[in-house]
Design a protein around this motif. Structure first.
Motif, PDB file in Angstrom:
ATOM      1  N   GLY A 101     -20.284  -1.715 -11.220  1.00 37.43           N
ATOM      2  CA  GLY A 101     -19.646  -0.597 -10.532  1.00 37.43           C
ATOM      3  C   GLY A 101     -18.217  -0.891 -10.138  1.00 37.43           C
ATOM      4  N   ILE A 102     -17.871  -2.176  -9.971  1.00 37.49           N
ATOM      5  CA  ILE A 102     -16.496  -2.552  -9.649  1.00 37.49           C
ATOM      6  C   ILE A 102     -16.146  -3.741 -10.546  1.00 37.49           C
ATOM      7  N   ALA A 103     -15.591  -3.462 -11.707  1.00 38.16           N
ATOM      8  CA  ALA A 103     -15.298  -4.532 -12.661  1.00 38.16           C
ATOM      9  C   ALA A 103     -14.229  -5.480 -12.134  1.00 38.16           C
ATOM     10  N   GLU A 104     -13.204  -4.936 -11.442  1.00 35.33           N
ATOM     11  CA  GLU A 104     -12.155  -5.750 -10.849  1.00 35.33           C
ATOM     12  C   GLU A 104     -11.527  -4.987  -9.687  1.00 35.33           C
ATOM     13  N   ASN A 105     -10.837  -5.724  -8.836  1.00 35.53           N
ATOM     14  CA  ASN A 105     -10.215  -5.096  -7.672  1.00 35.53           C
ATOM     15  C   ASN A 105      -9.235  -4.013  -8.117  1.00 35.53           C
ATOM     16  N   ASN A 106      -9.314  -2.849  -7.491  1.00 35.39           N
ATOM     17  CA  ASN A 106      -8.376  -1.789  -7.823  1.00 35.39           C
ATOM     18  C   ASN A 106      -8.054  -0.981  -6.567  1.00 35.39           C
ATOM     19  N   PHE A 107      -6.872  -0.388  -6.586  1.00 37.14           N
ATOM     20  CA  PHE A 107      -6.367   0.352  -5.426  1.00 37.14           C
ATOM     21  C   PHE A 107      -5.832   1.690  -5.881  1.00 37.14           C
ATOM     22  N   ASN A 108      -6.228   2.743  -5.160  1.00 36.36           N
ATOM     23  CA  ASN A 108      -5.831   4.110  -5.468  1.00 36.36           C
ATOM     24  C   ASN A 108      -5.156   4.699  -4.239  1.00 36.36           C
ATOM     25  N   LYS A 109      -3.986   5.264  -4.423  1.00 35.96           N
ATOM     26  CA  LYS A 109      -3.252   5.871  -3.313  1.00 35.96           C
ATOM     27  C   LYS A 109      -2.796   7.258  -3.731  1.00 35.96           C
ATOM     28  N   SER A 110      -3.057   8.232  -2.882  1.00 37.59           N
ATOM     29  CA  SER A 110      -2.690   9.602  -3.243  1.00 37.59           C
ATOM     30  C   SER A 110      -2.110  10.331  -2.029  1.00 37.59           C
ATOM     31  N   HIS A 111      -1.177  11.210  -2.331  1.00 32.13           N
ATOM     32  CA  HIS A 111      -0.562  12.083  -1.328  1.00 32.13           C
ATOM     33  C   HIS A 111      -0.813  13.524  -1.756  1.00 32.13           C
ATOM     34  N   THR A 119       0.545  17.385  -5.278  1.00 30.81           N
ATOM     35  CA  THR A 119      -0.209  16.144  -5.157  1.00 30.81           C
ATOM     36  C   THR A 119       0.359  15.079  -6.087  1.00 30.81           C
ATOM     37  N   MET A 120       0.141  13.816  -5.737  1.00 29.09           N
ATOM     38  CA  MET A 120       0.512  12.701  -6.609  1.00 29.09           C
ATOM     39  C   MET A 120      -0.424  11.531  -6.322  1.00 29.09           C
ATOM     40  N   THR A 121      -0.885  10.865  -7.380  1.00 29.26           N
ATOM     41  CA  THR A 121      -1.840   9.771  -7.257  1.00 29.26           C
ATOM     42  C   THR A 121      -1.370   8.586  -8.096  1.00 29.26           C
ATOM     43  N   GLY A 122      -1.482   7.381  -7.522  1.00 28.62           N
ATOM     44  CA  GLY A 122      -1.165   6.150  -8.238  1.00 28.62           C
ATOM     45  C   GLY A 122      -2.360   5.213  -8.227  1.00 28.62           C
ATOM     46  N   LEU A 123      -2.585   4.494  -9.323  1.00 25.64           N
ATOM     47  CA  LEU A 123      -3.726   3.593  -9.451  1.00 25.64           C
ATOM     48  C   LEU A 123      -3.299   2.306 -10.137  1.00 25.64           C
ATOM     49  N   LYS A 124      -3.668   1.162  -9.535  1.00 21.26           N
ATOM     50  CA  LYS A 124      -3.438  -0.142 -10.149  1.00 21.26           C
ATOM     51  C   LYS A 124      -4.640  -1.040  -9.888  1.00 21.26           C
ATOM     52  N   SER A 125      -4.732  -2.127 -10.671  1.00 22.64           N
ATOM     53  CA  SER A 125      -5.820  -3.084 -10.504  1.00 22.64           C
ATOM     54  C   SER A 125      -5.249  -4.495 -10.570  1.00 22.64           C
ATOM     55  N   GLY A 126      -6.135  -5.484 -10.509  1.00 24.69           N
ATOM     56  CA  GLY A 126      -5.689  -6.870 -10.559  1.00 24.69           C
ATOM     57  C   GLY A 126      -5.200  -7.398  -9.226  1.00 24.69           C
ATOM     58  N   TYR A 127      -5.780  -6.957  -8.131  1.00 27.90           N
ATOM     59  CA  TYR A 127      -5.387  -7.426  -6.797  1.00 27.90           C
ATOM     60  C   TYR A 127      -6.163  -8.691  -6.447  1.00 27.90           C
ATOM     61  N   THR A 128      -5.493  -9.588  -5.732  1.00 23.11           N
ATOM     62  CA  THR A 128      -6.143 -10.820  -5.299  1.00 23.11           C
ATOM     63  C   THR A 128      -6.635 -10.744  -3.870  1.00 23.11           C
ATOM     64  N   ASP A 129      -6.114  -9.799  -3.091  1.00 23.81           N
ATOM     65  CA  ASP A 129      -6.508  -9.666  -1.695  1.00 23.81           C
ATOM     66  C   ASP A 129      -6.322  -8.219  -1.262  1.00 23.81           C
ATOM     67  N   ILE A 166      -2.034  -4.360   1.380  1.00 25.26           N
ATOM     68  CA  ILE A 166      -2.180  -3.881   0.011  1.00 25.26           C
ATOM     69  C   ILE A 166      -1.393  -2.593  -0.176  1.00 25.26           C
ATOM     70  N   ASP A 167      -0.802  -2.460  -1.372  1.00 27.66           N
ATOM     71  CA  ASP A 167      -0.151  -1.221  -1.771  1.00 27.66           C
ATOM     72  C   ASP A 167      -0.017  -1.231  -3.287  1.00 27.66           C
ATOM     73  N   ILE A 168       0.442  -0.124  -3.845  1.00 27.60           N
ATOM     74  CA  ILE A 168       0.522   0.029  -5.291  1.00 27.60           C
ATOM     75  C   ILE A 168       1.351  -1.081  -5.926  1.00 27.60           C
ATOM     76  N   SER A 169       2.459  -1.437  -5.306  1.00 27.28           N
ATOM     77  CA  SER A 169       3.381  -2.411  -5.893  1.00 27.28           C
ATOM     78  C   SER A 169       2.780  -3.803  -6.032  1.00 27.28           C
ATOM     79  N   MET A 170       1.679  -4.099  -5.329  1.00 24.96           N
ATOM     80  CA  MET A 170       1.089  -5.437  -5.362  1.00 24.96           C
ATOM     81  C   MET A 170       0.081  -5.620  -6.479  1.00 24.96           C
ATOM     82  N   GLY A 171      -0.273  -4.545  -7.199  1.00 20.87           N
ATOM     83  CA  GLY A 171      -1.224  -4.653  -8.297  1.00 20.87           C
ATOM     84  C   GLY A 171      -0.617  -5.349  -9.497  1.00 20.87           C
TER      85      GLY A 171
END
Length: 462
Positions: free
Chosen positions: A312-322, A360-370, A374-379
């Motif tokens: 269900g969670i292959a790797e750390n990922n972060f989603n941010k939307s406005h 609306t706007m949504t950003g998604l990244k993965s590969g986080y270590t912690d 956390i924010d989009i730029s750290m992925g």
């Protein structure tokens, strides 16, 4: 505006319009009925400051009565026996689990839930005014610490309702309110957003599927039970990141009206002209972090324990939307209300223009270590669709009216219409007409009903 954003202490009354005749003036938006929620206004007099607050402890009214370890072993073996199969959870197998440090009498349900949650609400209001101006102001706070672990909700409200008598017969009213709501819950959703059912990896679902004869952890990692493809471990599922929603809402509603009854011109007595304006703003920020984790999985078919990455969670990922949405409504209207002997005539005629804008706007990244901070730029990795968004405009125009007649407070008749135009339809089909006619008889006002002391009000309406 959702009622969830209202401070209950600001509500003056709640009226439900459920029949076609009363709701017709609201047009297509009233297809499922109308709920009117006016807020409180000030009264003439010196300032009056009131505090209202409460603190309560919440608990589940009903909790599933799940089997404990001993009961699970007995009934699982009994089911196999009734199917003509040999018992699975034999004394030897249980002894093996204990020897390897896997056995544990675990209450999986209470890995998710606390015994109680704390709810508190506090409101301070100030009201008062003179013959020229009345005011009602309030500030409120609602805090809920969820019964389920890692869940909480907070809301802050402010409101100011002001009524001013600007001149003879001329009155101005403005209601302003704002609210900020913050919601937190685990990274894995309790339910699927599209179906409304519990998702495959919902912590609630995992608590029900997990077996109570395994420890919750093993060698420093969560320990779960393999059931087919998935491994269920509610403790880990409830600690898989976070979902956070921060919502800001603001409303402004103002009315300027003139009562011609104060003009001294008898032929227009009962006539009021006014213009209403409303503006609503809604801004929402969502921050969702899903944190992958390792766990040990016990397979009852092989009696083996293996280390694997959570499904269900292959790797750390972060989603941010406005998302931001705002709408404005302007409505000039005429109202009439007057008695002629035993006859009473009332009416309203209005035009309404409504506009809406959403973005609306949504950003998604993965590969986080912690996960903190956390924010989009750290992925470290981009997704297949790292950025998406939407833009929308909407609007409508309406004309509506209502004419009512009552004779001797007993016999009633009312005609209502509304004509709506929507951008969603082609020009030749843009307008929709919604009329209604209602007749009523207030039986309790008849002379021959006055001796029935136990009946206050009886009315037939069609």
């Amino acid at each position: 505006r959702s009622m969830n954003s209202l401070n209950p202490n600001d509500i003056a009354s709640v009226t439900v319009l459920k029949d076609a005749a009363t709701a017709a003036i609201y047009g297509v938006k009233a297809a499922n009925g109308v709920i009117l929620v006016p807020t409180k206004t000030g009264t003439e007099g010196s300032i009056n400051i009131i505090y209202d607050g409460s603190v309560s402890f919440d608990t589940n009214t009903v909790t599933p009565d799940l089997l404990n370890a001993e009961e699970y072993i007995y009934w699982h073996n009994k089911a196999r026996e009734m199917d003509g199969q040999a018992p699975y959870w034999t004394e030897e197998r249980i002894a093996s689990l204990k020897e390897r440090g896997l056995y544990g009498e675990t209450d999986n349900w209470h890995l998710l839930y606390k015994d109680f949650g704390l709810t508190q609400q506090h409101t301070v209001t100030a009201t008062g005014g003179t013959d020229k101006m009345h005011y009602y102001t309030s500030i409120g706070y609602l805090g809920q610490d969820g019964i389920m672990r890692n869940t909480s909700y907070e809301r802050f409200n402010v409101r100011a309702n002001i009524t001013a008598n600007l001149a003879k017969g001329l009155k101005y009213n403005i209601n302003m309110s704002a609210a900020n709501a913050n919601r937190n819950w685990p990274g894995l959703s309790m339910r699927d957003s599209s179906s409304g059912w519990q998702g495959e990896f919902s912590p609630l679902r995992q608590a029900c599927y997990a077996i109570p004869i395994l420890k919750s952890t093993y060698e420093g990692l969560p320990l779960g039970f393999t059931n087919g493809t998935y491994t269920y471990t509610p403790e880990a599922a409830n600690n898989t990141g976070f979902q956070q929603t921060d919502q800001w809402m603001a409303d402004i509603r103002s009315t300027l009206e003139h009562d011609f009854s104060e003009s001294g011109l008898g032929f227009i007595k009962g006539l009021t002209a006014g213009i209403n304006f409303a503006y609503n703003l809604d801004y929402t920020l969502n921050r969702n972090y899903l944190e992958s984790f390792e766990l040990y999985s016990y397979d009852a078919n092989t009696d083996l324990v293996t280390k694997k990455v959570s499904l269900g969670i292959a790797e750390n990922n972060f989603n941010k939307s406005h998302s931001v949405g705002y709408n404005a409504t302007i409505r000039p209207q005429l109202t009439y209300d007057r008695d002629f002997g035993k006859s009473h005539v009332s009416g309203i005629l209005l035009a309404e223009r409504y506009t809406y804008h959403g973005d609306t706007m949504t950003g998604l990244k993965s590969g986080y270590t912690d996960g903190s901070p956390i924010d989009i730029s750290m992925g470290m990795k981009d997704s297949s669709s790292p950025v998406s968004g939407s833009y929308s405009n909407a609007g409508s125009f309406s004309i509506a009216g209502r004419l009512g007649y009552a004779y001797d407070k007993k016999y009633l008749a009312e005609f209502t219409f509304r004509e709506d135009a929507s951008y969603k339809f082609s020009p030749e089909n843009r307008w929709g007409f919604f009329p209604s006619v209602a007749l009523g008889w207030v039986i309790s006002n008849e002379d021959w009903m006055q001796d029935i002391y136990w009946l206050d009000h009886l009315k037939l309406r069609t």
